[in-house]
Design an enzyme around this catalytic site. Structure first.
Site, PDB file in Angstrom:
ATOM      1  N   SER A 155       0.809  -1.220   0.000  1.00  0.00           N
ATOM      2  CA  SER A 155       0.000   0.000   0.000  1.00  0.00           C
ATOM      3  C   SER A 155       0.843   1.272   0.000  1.00  0.00           C
ATOM      4  O   SER A 155       0.398   2.302  -0.522  1.00  0.00           O
ATOM      5  CB  SER A 155      -0.967   0.005   1.177  1.00  0.00           C
ATOM      6  N   HIS A 173       1.330   4.612   4.255  1.00  0.00           N
ATOM      7  CA  HIS A 173       0.446   5.276   3.296  1.00  0.00           C
ATOM      8  C   HIS A 173       0.869   6.728   3.074  1.00  0.00           C
ATOM      9  O   HIS A 173       1.014   7.184   1.933  1.00  0.00           O
ATOM     10  CB  HIS A 173      -0.997   5.245   3.796  1.00  0.00           C
TER      11      HIS A 173
END
Length: 281
Positions: free
Chosen positions: A206, A259
């Site tokens: 991610s 992230h």
């Protein structure tokens, strides 16, 4: 002469080439061991041809391609690309480059191994420093390899769909080098950030996904001629998803540090590459 893309089916390629001829773009098909390459004759036509190729990949059954075959090519050309499963596979392959596909495959293989009785062995080899006993600083790969670990079907599917969609765009329309930089920088530095945020027990692509999201969005805004971009609705969804990671709504542990770190890396590289491209013109 410049190659702008490859297709596994020569009849589909001929339909596309016939359409380009109608747009006054000189080009031809060059056979390969597997499939064919689309070759554009004049450098001045390359940018437009690449945009048209991207549209063809997304909409191969558009009536304008069949019409072009009647007007400029073989009137017996049919947009028959084979069985539906073959069509899907062909679109999967042609929509991405080798780096995109290799990373996609590696993540799938690792996820499969972890769900076929090799969880401890796989995690022990690939996890971040300190996640398992007896890790040493000489095991340098551990800075990156947690990015290849996924712990649920939703986790791996979500990440790999974004990786294929956006990583494939970057690699096929801008080049392999920018994607490799994003992969290795956003696959390492955000892991370091995540370690200091929550400890060594984490994994997932991610951070890299948010890097390609940021890169694609900023390139689309600042350098639309590059042929990539992210619709505002998609960017908005990813920002909402990022924000939800700081709440308990999702019900799972989210690597927020990775992230944010990945997004900042993607935005920074996008700003640099769009500035560099503009300066080169």
């Amino acid at each position: 002469m410049i190659e702008i893309g490859r297709l596994p089916n020569s009849r589909a390629a001929q339909a596309f080439v016939d359409y380009l001829k109608g747009e006054h773009i000189d080009c031809h098909i060059e056979p390969l061991e597997q499939g064919v390459a689309i070759i554009v004759i004049h450098d001045k036509d390359v940018e437009q041809a690449r945009k048209e190729f991207a549209h063809f990949i997304a909409h191969p059954y558009d009536s304008k391609y069949l019409q072009a075959s009647w007007e400029y090519g073989d009137t017996h050309t049919k947009l028959d690309y084979g069985a539906p499963s073959l069509q899907l596979f062909s679109q999967f392959i042609t929509g991405a480059g080798p780096v995109t596909l290799i990373v996609f495959t590696v993540c799938v293989v690792i996820f499969a191994a972890m769900n076929l009785g090799f969880t401890n062995q796989t995690y022990g080899v690939l996890a971040y420093f300190g996640a398992v006993p007896n890790t040493e600083l000489s095991q340098f790969w551990r800075v990156f390899t947690p990015s290849l670990l996924h712990f649920s079907a939703m986790h791996v599917i979500f990440n790999l769909l974004w990786w294929w969609y956006l990583g494939g765009k970057i690699e096929t329309r801008i080049g392999t080098a920018p994607l490799l930089i994003l992969l290795f920088v956003a696959g390492t530095l955000p892991n370091v950030i995540q370690y200091y945020v929550s400890g060594p027990n984490f994994g997932g692509l991610s951070g890299v996904v948010y890097a390609v999201v940021g890169y694609t969005w900023i390139m689309g805004v600042r350098k639309p001629a590059a042929g990539i971009g992210l619709p505002p609705s998609y960017m908005g969804f990813m920002m909402i998803w990022l924000a939800l990671g700081f709440t308990d709504i999702l019900g799972v542990s989210v690597a927020n540090g990775a992230h944010i770190g990945g997004l900042l890396i993607g935005l920074a590289q996008g700003l640099f590459d769009s500035r560099k491209s503009a300066a080169a013109i």
